[in-house]
Motif scaffolding. Structure first.
Motif, PDB file in Angstrom:
ATOM      1  N   MET A 185       0.843  -1.194   0.000  1.00 30.32           N
ATOM      2  CA  MET A 185       0.000   0.000   0.000  1.00 30.32           C
ATOM      3  C   MET A 185       0.880   1.248   0.000  1.00 30.32           C
ATOM      4  SD  MET A 185      -2.946  -0.989   2.777  1.00 30.32           S
ATOM      5  CE  MET A 185      -3.715   0.623   2.538  1.00 30.32           C
ATOM      6  N   LEU A 186       0.387   2.289  -0.682  1.00 30.38           N
ATOM      7  CA  LEU A 186       1.092   3.559  -0.677  1.00 30.38           C
ATOM      8  C   LEU A 186       0.667   4.378   0.537  1.00 30.38           C
ATOM      9  CD1 LEU A 186       1.051   4.676  -4.419  1.00 30.38           C
ATOM     10  CD2 LEU A 186       3.041   4.037  -3.058  1.00 30.38           C
ATOM     11  N   THR A 187       1.651   4.897   1.250  1.00 32.00           N
ATOM     12  CA  THR A 187       1.392   5.726   2.428  1.00 32.00           C
ATOM     13  C   THR A 187       2.063   7.077   2.233  1.00 32.00           C
ATOM     14  OG1 THR A 187       1.334   3.783   3.859  1.00 32.00           O
ATOM     15  CG2 THR A 187       1.650   5.920   4.917  1.00 32.00           C
ATOM     16  N   GLN A 188       1.305   8.147   2.434  1.00 38.62           N
ATOM     17  CA  GLN A 188       1.887   9.480   2.299  1.00 38.62           C
ATOM     18  C   GLN A 188       2.760   9.786   3.512  1.00 38.62           C
ATOM     19  OE1 GLN A 188      -0.099  13.665   2.653  1.00 38.62           O
ATOM     20  NE2 GLN A 188      -0.456  12.977   0.545  1.00 38.62           N
ATOM     21  N   VAL A 189       3.998  10.238   3.245  1.00 38.90           N
ATOM     22  CA  VAL A 189       4.930  10.528   4.338  1.00 38.90           C
ATOM     23  C   VAL A 189       5.314  12.000   4.400  1.00 38.90           C
ATOM     24  CG1 VAL A 189       5.872   8.195   4.414  1.00 38.90           C
ATOM     25  CG2 VAL A 189       6.902   9.873   2.877  1.00 38.90           C
ATOM     26  N   GLY A 190       4.843  12.805   3.453  1.00 34.71           N
ATOM     27  CA  GLY A 190       5.170  14.224   3.505  1.00 34.71           C
ATOM     28  C   GLY A 190       4.478  14.993   2.398  1.00 34.71           C
ATOM     29  N   THR A 191       4.202  16.271   2.639  1.00 30.65           N
ATOM     30  CA  THR A 191       3.539  17.110   1.640  1.00 30.65           C
ATOM     31  C   THR A 191       3.927  18.560   1.875  1.00 30.65           C
ATOM     32  OG1 THR A 191       1.403  17.755   0.703  1.00 30.65           O
ATOM     33  CG2 THR A 191       1.464  17.360   3.056  1.00 30.65           C
ATOM     34  N   GLN A 192       3.914  19.360   0.792  1.00 35.76           N
ATOM     35  CA  GLN A 192       4.215  20.787   0.924  1.00 35.76           C
ATOM     36  C   GLN A 192       3.649  21.540  -0.272  1.00 35.76           C
ATOM     37  OE1 GLN A 192       8.056  22.449  -0.014  1.00 35.76           O
ATOM     38  NE2 GLN A 192       8.118  23.625   1.879  1.00 35.76           N
ATOM     39  N   LEU A 193       3.121  22.733  -0.018  1.00 39.00           N
ATOM     40  CA  LEU A 193       2.647  23.600  -1.088  1.00 39.00           C
ATOM     41  C   LEU A 193       3.848  24.129  -1.867  1.00 39.00           C
ATOM     42  CD1 LEU A 193       0.041  24.965  -2.227  1.00 39.00           C
ATOM     43  CD2 LEU A 193       0.621  26.930  -0.792  1.00 39.00           C
ATOM     44  N   ILE A 194       3.782  24.050  -3.184  1.00 41.40           N
ATOM     45  CA  ILE A 194       4.898  24.489  -4.027  1.00 41.40           C
ATOM     46  C   ILE A 194       4.867  26.013  -4.121  1.00 41.40           C
ATOM     47  CG2 ILE A 194       5.924  24.360  -6.324  1.00 41.40           C
ATOM     48  CD1 ILE A 194       4.668  21.578  -6.578  1.00 41.40           C
ATOM     49  N   GLY A 195       6.008  26.637  -3.882  1.00 43.97           N
ATOM     50  CA  GLY A 195       6.095  28.087  -3.836  1.00 43.97           C
ATOM     51  C   GLY A 195       6.009  28.740  -5.201  1.00 43.97           C
ATOM     52  N   PHE A 216      10.138  23.039  -4.145  1.00 45.97           N
ATOM     53  CA  PHE A 216       9.549  22.475  -2.932  1.00 45.97           C
ATOM     54  C   PHE A 216      10.615  21.718  -2.148  1.00 45.97           C
ATOM     55  CE2 PHE A 216       8.824  19.260  -6.256  1.00 45.97           C
ATOM     56  CZ  PHE A 216       9.344  18.112  -5.654  1.00 45.97           C
ATOM     57  N   GLN A 217      10.405  21.625  -0.828  1.00 47.07           N
ATOM     58  CA  GLN A 217      11.229  20.831   0.081  1.00 47.07           C
ATOM     59  C   GLN A 217      10.271  20.122   1.034  1.00 47.07           C
ATOM     60  OE1 GLN A 217      14.674  22.486   2.035  1.00 47.07           O
ATOM     61  NE2 GLN A 217      14.995  24.004   0.443  1.00 47.07           N
ATOM     62  N   VAL A 218      10.016  18.871   0.767  1.00 41.24           N
ATOM     63  CA  VAL A 218       9.077  18.108   1.582  1.00 41.24           C
ATOM     64  C   VAL A 218       9.857  17.388   2.679  1.00 41.24           C
ATOM     65  CG1 VAL A 218       7.320  16.306   1.593  1.00 41.24           C
ATOM     66  CG2 VAL A 218       7.565  17.801  -0.398  1.00 41.24           C
ATOM     67  N   THR A 219       9.487  17.622   3.928  1.00 39.39           N
ATOM     68  CA  THR A 219      10.122  16.953   5.059  1.00 39.39           C
ATOM     69  C   THR A 219       9.543  15.555   5.208  1.00 39.39           C
ATOM     70  OG1 THR A 219      10.467  19.064   6.192  1.00 39.39           O
ATOM     71  CG2 THR A 219      10.561  17.055   7.538  1.00 39.39           C
ATOM     72  N   ILE A 220      10.432  14.563   5.292  1.00 34.86           N
ATOM     73  CA  ILE A 220       9.997  13.171   5.437  1.00 34.86           C
ATOM     74  C   ILE A 220      10.806  12.512   6.552  1.00 34.86           C
ATOM     75  CG2 ILE A 220       9.402  12.970   2.989  1.00 34.86           C
ATOM     76  CD1 ILE A 220      12.031  11.326   2.661  1.00 34.86           C
ATOM     77  N   PRO A 221      10.279  11.434   7.146  1.00 33.78           N
ATOM     78  CA  PRO A 221      11.100  10.657   8.082  1.00 33.78           C
ATOM     79  C   PRO A 221      12.181   9.910   7.307  1.00 33.78           C
ATOM     80  CG  PRO A 221       8.971   9.602   7.733  1.00 33.78           C
ATOM     81  CD  PRO A 221       8.896  10.931   7.049  1.00 33.78           C
ATOM     82  N   LYS A 222      13.279   9.601   7.971  1.00 29.31           N
ATOM     83  CA  LYS A 222      14.349   8.857   7.313  1.00 29.31           C
ATOM     84  C   LYS A 222      13.828   7.501   6.848  1.00 29.31           C
ATOM     85  CE  LYS A 222      18.251  11.019   9.711  1.00 29.31           C
ATOM     86  NZ  LYS A 222      19.437  10.812  10.561  1.00 29.31           N
ATOM     87  N   GLN A 223      14.285   7.105   5.649  1.00 27.93           N
ATOM     88  CA  GLN A 223      13.847   5.849   5.055  1.00 27.93           C
ATOM     89  C   GLN A 223      15.040   4.912   4.903  1.00 27.93           C
ATOM     90  OE1 GLN A 223      10.502   5.349   4.361  1.00 27.93           O
ATOM     91  NE2 GLN A 223      10.246   7.367   5.309  1.00 27.93           N
ATOM     92  N   ALA A 224      14.766   3.612   4.979  1.00 23.15           N
ATOM     93  CA  ALA A 224      15.829   2.618   4.831  1.00 23.15           C
ATOM     94  C   ALA A 224      16.323   2.584   3.390  1.00 23.15           C
ATOM     95  CB  ALA A 224      15.311   1.240   5.237  1.00 23.15           C
ATOM     96  N   GLY A 225      17.615   2.269   3.219  1.00 19.40           N
ATOM     97  CA  GLY A 225      18.163   2.104   1.884  1.00 19.40           C
ATOM     98  C   GLY A 225      17.381   1.051   1.112  1.00 19.40           C
TER      99      GLY A 225
END
Length: 643
Positions: free
Chosen positions: A341-351, A356-365
């Motif tokens: 399943m796809l899970t959203q991990v971050g979003t941001q309005l584009i300036g 854009f710079q979307v903040t996300i939690p660290k992800q495994a390699g």
């Protein structure tokens, strides 16, 4: 499949006559020939034109004035100026050619519109009366084959739509609904037969649309090969050769309403097709179908999507930002596939600059990120980003204490070592080719936490956290005199508190100011009201580490030290002990002359200008100091000396 419109000739009375389907307006009508399929006009149609009495000028209309026609044509004297009026508005001006023909194209006549023609040639002019556009033949008839049992299309609202065979036998009928849509059930007809679809209302009957029934065959739904993107005005693709491709584009107009525009085109012998359409916008819903020989094939609706995001940065297992470019005002979204399943991990309005710079939690390699942008409630196609393994932490970091001036360890060759304290970088250095590094740092206080990481190509590793060890230096104690309100002194860097002990028991805790000075209130401690009593002061850091204890004792409150005073001076000056609360000058008999001021640094001065005794050489005086509790007074004698 062939579709023909069977046209009927209009016959206009008065000065107008008909010859082979032509409407004439002239001062002298041409001879009338016999015409087949002639439908007599009613009285309202008979007053279509008004004749100007002239021997030369004439104008006629050769095309039927019926709904859905896209042109009006006719004849006039060569060079005649033809002006078309619809509903009283001048629409266009044309001129009759040398061949006497004039044509106005680009129209789409609607039932009930009022048409007028004004013809001018030199000084001659003819002007018609208004003519009302009549009911047209049904349009948008579906393809019919030998398996078809439904005839669908559009007619005039409320009209009776009839389907007849070529012999005139009616095989089905229906009433056109609001909006003009109709559907008529018919028995299957043999391939090659022809059907006539017409409509009638209030005594008026339209022309008939002729449809040929063909042999049923399989066809392919159209495939779009290019032009399906925001801003496009041409869409092309492939379908079954010789088929009809239909496209419907639906666009929301606000408030839950929408508008649909329809297009159609025939494919060529290779099955290629192209349509010119309104400029596509994000969110437009497009439906396509094709038909041939009465067989139709359609596709599921597709929606015009935003452009894909671009310039997405390299993402590692240490990254907490996904950076890229998109459409200003759209929303950038980052998704991760987890357990299918796809899970959203971050979003941001584009300036407004499109970044854009979307903040996300660290992800495994090895994790796959899917980066979209959403515009007008529609998601773009995703950009897939593979998370790569990031830099590991530096290793083999040396132990650090409050006297350390360098950090050493091992890292990735060419990486930059960053040393931070309290959220700020205090030093950095390069990892050598052999993987070793040495970074000079300023001395840090005990308990400080240093965050040591390595950075390369924008990827920063997790930090190694090292606490600065060591023992605090012992504090200092200023002389403490019996009766003073505070014990005072200084502490080493890194100390945040001091602890007062008497007989090795913690008695009180004092605060340290930003300059490293401390004070402990003791005026209420009975144990410190006796000369010779011993006490201890220890410093404490943020990690509760203690310094060695500095020993002090209660001292006798000393007499003030008086500077030499010469006759005529304004002040008596000197120094008083810590804790002196009052300084004053008396005569030898104890009579008070003046009270002075004791400064924080222990100096004092007493204003004596105007006191008569201090104007005589040899006069004696006494300076008395009182401790903070008022329980002890010490004194020093002085004599007025000559200048």
């Amino acid at each position: 499949m062939k579709k023909n419109i069977i046209q009927t000739t209009l016959i206009i009375g008065m000065t107008i006559s008909s010859m082979e389907g032509v409407l004439w307006l002239s001062s002298e009508a041409p001879p009338v020939k016999a015409a087949e399929n002639v439908i007599p006009l009613n009285q309202s149609n008979a007053t279509l034109f008004t004749s100007m009495k002239t021997d030369a000028l004439y104008v006629n209309i050769t095309s039927p004035l019926k709904a859905w026609k896209q042109s009006i044509s006719g004849k006039a004297n060569p060079g005649t100026k033809i002006q078309l009026f619809i509903d009283g508005q001048s629409i266009v001006t044309k001129y009759a050619g040398d061949d006497t023909i004039w044509t106005v194209k680009g129209l789409y006549l609607r039932e009930g519109q009022k048409i007028k023609i004004k013809a001018t040639l030199g000084a001659e002019m003819l002007e018609t009366e208004e003519y009302v556009v009549g009911m047209g033949a049904p349009i948008f008839i579906n393809d019919l084959n030998n398996n078809s049992t439904k005839v669908t299309g559009y007619g005039s609202e409320g009209s009776r739509v009839s389907v007849k065979t070529s012999s005139g036998s009616e095989i089905g009928f229906a009433t056109a609904s609001t909006g003009g849509l109709f559907e008529i059930t018919i028995p299957k007809q043999p391939a090659g037969s022809k059907l006539l679809i017409s409509q009638a209302r209030a005594g008026e009957e339209s022309e008939a649309t002729e449809v040929e029934v063909v042999e049923a065959k399989d066809i392919l739904a159209p495939v779009i090969t290019s032009g399906f993107y925001k801003g496009s005005t041409k869409i092309s693709g492939k379908a079954t050769p010789k088929s009809i491709v239909r496209m419907h584009i639906t666009r929301e107009t606000g408030g839950g309403a929408s508008n649909t525009i329809s297009y159609s085109v025939s494919t060529n012998d290779s099955g290629n097709w192209e349509l010119s359409v309104q400029e596509l916008k994000v969110g437009d819903v497009v439906d396509t179908s094709s038909s041939l020989g009465g067989v139709s094939a359609s596709n599921e609706s597709i929606t015009v999507a935003p452009d894909q995001v671009s310039n997405v940065n390299r993402v590692t297992s240490n990254s907490t930002k996904v950076i890229g470019k998109g459409t200003p005002g759209a929303t950038a979204q980052v998704w991760v596939k987890e357990v299918g399943m796809l899970t959203q991990v971050g979003t941001q309005l584009i300036g407004s600059d499109g970044t854009f710079q979307v903040t996300i939690p660290k992800q495994a390699g090895g994790t796959k990120l899917y980066v979209y942008q959403e515009e007008n409630k529609t998601l773009s196609n995703h950009v897939e980003v593979n998370v790569v393994q990031g830099l590991d932490k530096p290793t083999n970091i040396n132990s650090l204490d409050n006297n350390s001036t360098k950090v050493t360890g091992s890292g990735a060759a060419g990486a930059i070592i960053s040393v931070k304290a309290n959220g700020k970088e205090i030093a950095n250095g390069l990892v050598a080719n052999d993987g070793r590094f040495e970074v000079a740092i300023p001395k840090q206080t005990i308990g400080t936490k240093l965050f040591i990481s390595q950075v390369t190509y924008g990827d920063e590793s997790e930090a190694v956290i090292v606490s600065v060890d060591g023992q605090l230096l012992a504090p200092t104690i200023l002389d403490y005199y019996m009766g003073s309100a505070y014990i005072r002194g200084t502490v080493p860097a890194g100390a945040v508190k001091v602890i007062l002990t008497i007989n090795d028991q913690v008695v009180r805790i004092g605060n340290v100011d930003s300059n490293g000075n401390y004070s402990v209130y003791v005026n209420d401690l009975e144990a410190l009201k006796h000369v010779g009593v011993s006490f201890g002061i220890a410093a404490q850091d943020v990690n509760n580490g203690l310094s060695e204890v500095t020993r002090g004792e209660v001292k006798e409150f000393p007499a003030p030290q008086v500077a030499v005073y010469k006759v005529g001076q304004t002040y008596i000056t000197g120094t008083a002990a810590e804790g002196t609360s009052r300084i004053a000058v008396h005569d030898e008999a104890g009579v008070l002359y003046r009270v002075g001021q004791v400064n924080e640094n222990g100096t004092f001065r007493i204003y004596v200008s105007g006191v008569e005794a201090f104007q005589r050489v040899g006069s004696n005086f006494v300076v008395k100091a009182t401790n903070a509790s008022g329980t002890k007074i010490t004194e020093t004698k002085g004599t007025v000396l000559p200048k």
